[in-house]
Design an enzyme around this catalytic site. Structure first.
Site, mmCIF file in Angstrom:
data_model
loop_
_atom_site.group_PDB
_atom_site.id
_atom_site.type_symbol
_atom_site.label_atom_id
_atom_site.label_comp_id
_atom_site.label_asym_id
_atom_site.label_seq_id
_atom_site.Cartn_x
_atom_site.Cartn_y
_atom_site.Cartn_z
ATOM 1 C CG HIS A 154 -1.788 -1.037 1.202
ATOM 2 N ND1 HIS A 154 -2.628 -1.309 0.338
ATOM 3 C CD2 HIS A 154 -2.385 -2.003 2.216
ATOM 4 C CE1 HIS A 154 -3.676 -2.075 0.300
ATOM 5 N NE2 HIS A 154 -3.427 -2.794 1.676
ATOM 6 C CG ASP A 194 -2.711 -8.225 0.738
ATOM 7 O OD1 ASP A 194 -1.905 -8.480 1.741
ATOM 8 O OD2 ASP A 194 -3.722 -7.576 0.753
ATOM 9 C CG HIS A 196 -6.415 -5.292 1.601
ATOM 10 N ND1 HIS A 196 -5.739 -6.201 2.523
ATOM 11 C CD2 HIS A 196 -7.469 -4.820 2.001
ATOM 12 C CE1 HIS A 196 -6.696 -6.162 3.766
ATOM 13 N NE2 HIS A 196 -7.586 -5.365 3.475
ATOM 14 C CG ASP A 287 -4.555 -9.880 3.397
ATOM 15 O OD1 ASP A 287 -4.467 -10.405 2.347
ATOM 16 O OD2 ASP A 287 -4.452 -8.784 3.658
HETATM 17 C C1 X5A Z 1 -1.051 -5.086 4.049
HETATM 18 C C2 X5A Z 1 -2.422 -5.282 4.363
HETATM 19 C C3 X5A Z 1 -4.504 -3.859 5.089
HETATM 20 C C4 X5A Z 1 -4.854 -2.380 5.669
HETATM 21 C C5 X5A Z 1 -6.277 -2.440 6.048
HETATM 22 C C6 X5A Z 1 -6.590 -1.269 6.592
HETATM 23 N N1 X5A Z 1 -3.130 -3.921 4.696
HETATM 24 N N2 X5A Z 1 -7.988 -0.898 6.847
HETATM 25 O O1 X5A Z 1 -3.048 -6.106 4.403
HETATM 26 ZN ZN ZN Z 2 -4.155 -6.995 2.741
#
Ligand code: X5A
Ligand code: ZN
Length: 647
Positions: A154, A194, A196, A287
């Site tokens: 991110h 991931d 996200h 995740d």
């Molecule tokens: C690296 C990762 C997740 C961030 C979530 C914030 N970040 N709500 O999995």
């Molecule tokens: Zn993530």
């Protein structure tokens, strides 16, 4: 220096004399020192890398790998993708500084915490991925896994976010391309599995055709973190980088092995064959694993192993995994083990996949293929209908009228499993810290419109859509069903207004006069939920997203409304007023309706009064009848009366 004990040896040979691949593992206990400043719980916790390391040791696989300690990234390498200012700022967060200064810096970023060791960990995480990638590119190692934190994908050029300080994988990719041309790495495939979107990595290589960035992630039309359009499949890169950015944005949670493997088989693998990378870097967040408290997907260790195996067909197996997210300790340990076994080319991991991808998965895959076929001829063919007919129907939650609705769904048992883990992993970021406090307080939410029908109301808690609704609800963060349900009537005037609504189409929706009227009565179904859930219902009723940084209705406002009877909110939506209807035992009874000023406008005709649509009436009738409140005739007459009387 690794504190890996006796496993820090370079004895990668196997006792049976069979030659295995030389697999590098980076683990350094120093990266565990990055933690929340006051020991608050956080899903991105030090134990994440510890449990992975312990699992690999216990399974006897780390002993067969080349174990490296962490190494610190050099500023000039970080600056290949980050601004000078960002690198200096992260460097300046060292032990000497006071917590409050760090907290101030952290609060200017989204979802970041910092302590005195964060800077060191960030330099180690990035440097470790660089070192491992270098060794693999040089041929000293065949492949490897960097078990690092904080994660990276991110992090943007000038910004930390989403638990990430430096973009570890992006730094390593740029290092190989720009600093080590003699290694001959000219094309890098970066795969980000991931759950996200890898927004940072996407930005850093947006115009760069040397890096093909592929990210598969929950997107939900921009509603899932990191929210917005960046993760959309239309984002294909620009200039010379056009076509070298591929997003596979899931429309829903619950995606599992079948969905991911379909994206592999029908997008990633054909494109990777055409691209023919010199090395593969994998942003290996876990995740999307089954049981993850943030991801809501269900990839199994077997699924990860198959995805990885398929990637090892490229670049003569030169692949470097870098840990990103993954918040269920058990899931990330098992998934990591499965991956390292694949790197070692052990016997195939046993397992099988759930039958089919979701219908929405095929829709997404077709959209991606269509968009990217301009750049990758192998995506041009239309997928056969035999293939896409093999699907699991989208689990729209349509309830039977029995009481055990959700139990009928095997799917939801799995969701409950992952919910169990949420309890142990409070997400304590700006967007969620309020949730912890409000989840401890119960309220009665008194519904008088369509929410009186329990299955309809459950859409706001568990997500879903019932007959007559034109829209799927996302549900609350905490999906626990109401603890108790009861009925009561209150001295308020019920009426219907507004031309149409997104959820029900043409026709009015129910409101009550925020002021009581002793000559009138409104039937209400009361649900005992937490104040956190009440806020998520409020968000949804007012057309807002549920991942807000602050609640609409907090403990102070609760106190106020208990004293004054009603209070307006800053929601800007149709249900912008909370009314306290009294207490049941110790628990306040709350409802939501239009503000007093909106009520005046209904009265004057400035906002229209409208009878509800047939679907809306049916839903209310079902609520009143199935709740045992009124007969069908009585319910219809009750609604009719409220819809026709002038205010
Ligand atoms: C690296 C990762 C997740 C961030 C979530 C914030 N970040 N709500 O999995
Ligand atoms: Zn993530």
């Amino acid at each position: 220096m690794a504190m890996a004990g006796e496993s820090s040896n370079n004895n990668y040979g196997d006792c049976d004399g069979k030659s295995h691949r030389k697999v590098g593992l980076v683990y350094d206990e120093t990266m565990c020192k990055h933690d929340t400043p006051n020991g608050e719980d956080h899903p991105e916790c030090p134990d994440r890398i510890r449990v992975i390391w312990e699992k690999l040791q216990l399974a006897g696989v780390s002993q067969r790998c080349v174990v490296l300690g962490g190494s610190k990234a050099e500023d000039k390498h970080l600056q290949l993708v980050h601004t000078k200012d960002h690198v200096s700022l992260v460097k300046s967060l060292s032990t000497k500084k006071k917590d409050y200064r760090r907290n101030r810096i952290a609060s200017q970023w989204n979802s970041i915490y910092l302590n005195g060791s964060s800077s060191e960990a960030a330099f180690l995480a990035a440097g470790s991925v660089v070192e491992l990638a270098e060794k693999v590119a040089e041929g000293e190692l065949d492949c490897g896994y960097a078990i690092v934190r904080p994660p990276g994908h991110h992090a943007e050029p000038d910004e930390a976010m989403g638990f990430c300080l430096f973009n570890n994988v992006a730094v390593a990719a740029s290092y190989l391309l720009d600093e080590r041309p003699e290694l001959g790495v000219k094309k890098i495939l970066v795969v980000d599995w991931d759950v996200h979107h890898g927004n940072g990595t996407q930005k850093m290589f947006w115009k760069d055709p040397r890096v093909l960035f592929f990210s598969v992630h929950r997107h939900e039309h921009g509603g899932f973190y990191p929210a917005g359009d960046d993760g959309d499949y239309n984002m294909v890169g620009e200039g010379p980088g056009e076509g070298f950015n591929i997003n596979v944005p899931w429309e829903q949670g619950r995606c599992g092995d079948a969905d991911y493997l379909a994206a592999w088989d029908h997008i990633l693998i054909p494109v990777a064959k055409e691209f023919n990378p010199d090395i593969v870097l994998l942003s290996a967040g876990f995740d999307a694993a089954i049981g993850d408290p943030l991801g809501g997907c269900r990839v199994t260790p077997y699924g990860y192993s198959v995805m990885l195996k398929k990637l090892m067909e490229f670049a003569q197996g030169k692949i470097v995994l870098a840990l990103e997210g993954g918040y269920n300790l058990d899931s990330i340990a098992k998934s990591s083990l499965a991956c390292v076994q694949v790197l070692l080319e052990d016997k195939p991991i046993q397992g099988s996949s759930e039958a089919y991808p979701f219908e929405s998965t095929w829709r997404v895959i077709q959209a991606v293929r269509k968009k990217l076929s301009a750049y990758w001829p192998s995506l041009a063919d239309v997928l056969s209908s035999n293939l896409i007919d093999q699907k699991t129907p989208t689990p729209i939650i349509v309830f039977s009228s029995s009481d055990s609705e959700t139990e009928d769904y095997a799917d939801d048992i799995l969701d409950q499993m992952s919910r169990l883990n949420i309890e142990n992993h409070h997400v304590d970021t700006a967007s969620t810290s309020w949730r912890r406090d409000l989840s401890k307080v119960d309220v009665w939410y008194a519904s008088f419109g369509s929410n009186m029908w329990k299955p309809r109301f459950l859409c706001y808690i568990q997500g879903g859509q019932v007959e007559g609704m034109k829209k799927v609800c996302v549900g609350s963060m905490d999906k626990t069903p109401p603890k108790q349900i009861m009925w009561e009537s209150f001295p308020h005037r019920l009426f219907f207004g507004r031309e149409s609504s997104v959820t029900w189409g043409v026709g009015g929706v129910a409101f009550i006069n925020p002021l009581s009227d002793l000559n009138d009565r409104t039937h209400m179904c009361l649900y005992r939920i937490t104040l956190e859930q009440f806020n998520d219902v409020l968000f949804q009723e007012n057309g807002l997203k549920v991942d807000s940084d602050s609640p609409l209705f907090d403990l102070d406002t609760l106190q106020l409304v208990e004293k004054k009877g009603s209070t307006p909110l800053a929601s800007g939506g149709w249900y912008g007023d909370i009314v306290c209807l009294g207490k049941e035992g110790d628990i306040p009874i709350l409802t939501m309706t239009c503000t007093l000023s909106a009520f005046e406008k209904f009265k004057s005709g400035e906002i229209p009064l409208r009878p509800p649509s047939e679907a809306y009436v049916n839903t209310m009738v079902r609520g009143l009848v199935e709740g045992g409140r009124l007969s069908e005739e009585e319910a219809k007459a009750y609604i009719d009366n409220a819809a026709s009387k002038p205010l």
